[in-house]
Motif scaffolding. Structure first.
Motif, mmCIF file in Angstrom:
data_model
loop_
_atom_site.group_PDB
_atom_site.id
_atom_site.type_symbol
_atom_site.label_atom_id
_atom_site.label_comp_id
_atom_site.label_asym_id
_atom_site.label_seq_id
_atom_site.Cartn_x
_atom_site.Cartn_y
_atom_site.Cartn_z
ATOM 1 N N THR A 124 -12.564 21.440 -2.378
ATOM 2 C CA THR A 124 -12.777 22.245 -3.400
ATOM 3 C C THR A 124 -13.208 21.549 -4.861
ATOM 4 O O THR A 124 -12.452 20.413 -4.863
ATOM 5 C CB THR A 124 -11.664 23.342 -3.913
ATOM 6 N N THR A 125 -14.490 21.547 -5.339
ATOM 7 C CA THR A 125 -14.590 20.700 -6.410
ATOM 8 C C THR A 125 -14.638 21.885 -7.600
ATOM 9 O O THR A 125 -15.005 22.760 -7.488
ATOM 10 C CB THR A 125 -15.966 20.131 -6.338
ATOM 11 N N ALA A 126 -14.480 21.227 -8.843
ATOM 12 C CA ALA A 126 -14.784 21.921 -10.164
ATOM 13 C C ALA A 126 -15.473 20.882 -11.187
ATOM 14 O O ALA A 126 -15.041 19.713 -10.830
ATOM 15 C CB ALA A 126 -13.202 22.437 -10.615
ATOM 16 N N SER A 168 -7.875 18.769 -14.961
ATOM 17 C CA SER A 168 -6.966 18.465 -14.065
ATOM 18 C C SER A 168 -7.349 19.393 -12.679
ATOM 19 O O SER A 168 -7.953 20.444 -12.961
ATOM 20 C CB SER A 168 -5.710 18.528 -14.209
ATOM 21 N N THR A 169 -6.734 19.057 -11.477
ATOM 22 C CA THR A 169 -7.135 20.040 -10.428
ATOM 23 C C THR A 169 -5.889 19.900 -9.582
ATOM 24 O O THR A 169 -5.294 18.869 -9.382
ATOM 25 C CB THR A 169 -8.395 19.943 -9.725
ATOM 26 N N ASP A 170 -5.527 20.892 -8.960
ATOM 27 C CA ASP A 170 -4.369 20.984 -7.874
ATOM 28 C C ASP A 170 -4.777 21.900 -6.639
ATOM 29 O O ASP A 170 -5.238 23.020 -6.946
ATOM 30 C CB ASP A 170 -3.035 21.257 -8.247
ATOM 31 N N GLY A 171 -4.586 21.684 -5.420
ATOM 32 C CA GLY A 171 -4.657 22.627 -4.335
ATOM 33 C C GLY A 171 -3.454 22.958 -3.924
ATOM 34 O O GLY A 171 -2.232 22.336 -4.073
ATOM 35 N N PHE A 172 -3.334 24.436 -3.587
ATOM 36 C CA PHE A 172 -1.967 25.089 -3.247
ATOM 37 C C PHE A 172 -2.155 25.569 -1.768
ATOM 38 O O PHE A 172 -2.879 26.503 -1.549
ATOM 39 C CB PHE A 172 -1.621 25.925 -4.379
ATOM 40 N N ILE A 173 -1.086 25.114 -0.849
ATOM 41 C CA ILE A 173 -1.083 25.601 0.399
ATOM 42 C C ILE A 173 0.369 26.026 0.867
ATOM 43 O O ILE A 173 0.647 26.032 2.016
ATOM 44 C CB ILE A 173 -1.664 24.531 1.415
ATOM 45 N N ILE A 204 -5.050 28.253 -2.434
ATOM 46 C CA ILE A 204 -5.883 28.478 -3.707
ATOM 47 C C ILE A 204 -5.918 26.956 -4.259
ATOM 48 O O ILE A 204 -4.840 26.352 -4.381
ATOM 49 C CB ILE A 204 -5.010 29.317 -4.580
ATOM 50 N N THR A 205 -6.997 26.657 -4.703
ATOM 51 C CA THR A 205 -7.270 25.536 -5.766
ATOM 52 C C THR A 205 -7.601 26.057 -7.320
ATOM 53 O O THR A 205 -8.456 26.743 -7.329
ATOM 54 C CB THR A 205 -8.455 24.800 -5.274
ATOM 55 N N THR A 206 -6.889 25.506 -7.936
ATOM 56 C CA THR A 206 -7.133 25.798 -9.416
ATOM 57 C C THR A 206 -7.294 24.540 -9.932
ATOM 58 O O THR A 206 -7.253 23.348 -9.722
ATOM 59 C CB THR A 206 -5.927 26.347 -10.242
ATOM 60 N N ALA A 207 -8.595 24.459 -11.302
ATOM 61 C CA ALA A 207 -8.953 23.414 -11.994
ATOM 62 C C ALA A 207 -8.755 23.761 -13.312
ATOM 63 O O ALA A 207 -8.892 25.123 -13.592
ATOM 64 C CB ALA A 207 -10.095 22.912 -11.670
#
Lengths: 333, 333
Positions: free
Chosen positions: A141-143, B51-56, B140-143
């Motif tokens: 995933t990119t932002a 910033s970004t983080d992926g959640f699994i 879910i990935t948020t940035a």
């Protein structure tokens, strides 16, 4: 045996740090990349654009690109479509336990190369590892954020009756490539994905013609889906001229065999632009001078028939373009 | 039978639009949310954090939170750790075919509620669907981007000998919660995740004490891992006082049974702060007045023994804290 990703690479400790150093920093490093929780960046005052996309394409490597290159192009192009100069990207990986380290490096290298070409910097990232069978290969995933160019306002709701509808290159190549790469149909054809970063192309067009009304990248669902979206958002109709739509002969051949309409196959390096009629020639001239739009063409005009997209066929009849049902294939991007 | 996610929900057509309207817009909508390729946002001039983080995390729903809430808290907290006021988030979903629509709505509702509490807006998103067995549930990935607060410079490299080391609450709750939720150990205990958005807490602290040297959230690998990271980045040592480290009695009990050190269990709502000694009391006082840090405590001091983290135990001996090996469990966040 070649090295593979282990659960420890996603555990946040020494192995994660090692993976980041060896694969991600090596290929994506720059002065803005953070070693902290978030990057601290300078931005000019004013408005920014911000976007995100997740990529789960299967196979991860395909003729003309891979999921790494695609993950840069997708977000760069989304920002460009709003009239922004893409500046900073973040990336977040979810990797399957057992994934090849060499392949991961290949993806990261493509990301680095594409980011450099597009003039963007990766500033923050995240890596997670899921167990064998809990994720199929690698998802990225990119932002991104970009700086809005002055005096431009392209948006899906801004199409106006009389506008020329432009496509920046031949359509359906990415979708056709993935279709063939899956090998379900046992067809051999020389087709490569159109996957490309288009930020600089858009900037050249907007510098010369700030009054472009709509720019959108024709990804999932292809050009046909995008045209219906814009017709809906702007409350206008579109009349296409089938003969004007550029389609690669190999793509046309595959579509013929399978009974597919190229307008509904995904592109990953093609934009649809809605431009005042009297400026269309100038836009086409600029596009022909850019590396990824040498067969750009005016494919139709905007009408006032709200929500109706029609196509004048090669034999002269006019038909309503089928309503899009979404993408033919799962995991196209 | 209740409704589930299908491949068509990820195909970019009518079903995708319907899913976005019914689940995501309903719970996350706001005036900045885009219907185009990217959101256009106003930002004050100057520096931003990104910033970004992926959640699994597995399970996706756990006592005290779910992957939706976690995906907001994680990125909000990362931005706050750099001294930024979190403003805008993006979210990208990868959902398994067959996933429950009701559960997805529950996650989106938690995201909306947490974003509202944290004062952030979702401005762009993406939805992909992978086939049954190609992704385990939902990732879910948020940035996010935030506005840097004036005159503050917290960073991992800024710890100084003499600094007080503060933790903003009892440690190890999230890790312990996930461990129990997996049910591998058949232990029953009343433990809930500490998952919480801490942007407003950080802002209150920094408004009063701008000279906080380091702020970091103790996620994967827990407080122990974070302390070693900062010792490395700042070239300092740390001496902890074991008796001062707040640990919930239930977490302590579970750790005792399994032979785990709570300092290495993940938190999702706890920050480590390095503060000039003479301002530590003031910081603690403010933290005690904030909703998620009522048992904040000074747990140690910074020494000049480069890279060495020691702990004074309850019986008075001083031992070197084990080097972190990463997270005990995969898919903790």
């Amino acid at each position: 045996m070649s090295e593979t990703i282990t659960l420890a690479h996603g555990a946040g400790g020494a192995q994660t740090a090692d993976l980041i150093d060896r694969i991600f920093k090596k290929n994506l490093d720059n002065p803005d990349m953070t070693a902290d929780d978030a990057a601290v960046l300078d931005l000019p005052a004013g408005r920014i654009a911000m976007s995100t996309d997740g990529f789960i394409v299967s196979p991860a490597i395909f003729p003309g690109g891979n999921i790494g290159k695609l993950s840069v192009c997708g977000t760069v192009n989304d920002l460009a479509c709003m009239g922004a100069r893409p500046l900073y990207l973040t990336c977040s990986f979810v990797i399957e336990e057992g994934f090849s380290m060499d392949t991961l490096e290949q993806l990261a290298a493509a990301m680095g190369k594409t980011a450099q070409e597009a003039g963007v910097r990766f500033v923050a990232g995240d890596t997670k590892v899921a167990g064998k069978g809990q994720v199929d290969g690698v998802f990225i995933t990119t932002a991104g954020v970009g700086e809005l160019l002055e005096g431009v306002h392209p948006a899906g709701a801004n199409a106006k009756p009389g506008d020329a509808v432009i496509v920046t290159g031949d359509v359906g190549r990415h979708g056709c490539t993935i279709l063939l790469a899956r090998n379900d149909f046992k067809i051999q054809a020389d087709v490569t994905s159109d996957c490309a970063p288009l930020g600089k192309t858009v900037e050249r067009v907007l510098n010369a013609v700030p009054d472009v009304h709509v720019i959108r990248d024709a990804t999932r669902g292809g050009v046909g889906t995008v045209l219906y979206e814009i017709a809906h958002q702007s409350g206008i109709g579109i009349r296409l001229n089938q003969e004007a739509i550029p389609v690669d002969p190999a793509v046309r051949g595959v579509c013929g065999m399978l009974g597919l309409e190229p307008l509904y196959l995904a592109c990953e390096g093609r934009l649809v632009m809605f431009v005042p009629q009297d400026q269309a020639d100038q836009v086409i001239e600029i596009l022909h001078d850019c590396p990824y739009s040498q067969n750009a063409a005016v494919i139709g005009t905007v009408t006032d028939r709200k929500g109706v997209v029609t196509m004048k066929t090669a034999i002269g009849s006019e038909t309503i373009l089928p309503r899009p049902g979404g993408e033919l294939l799962p995991r196209i991007c």
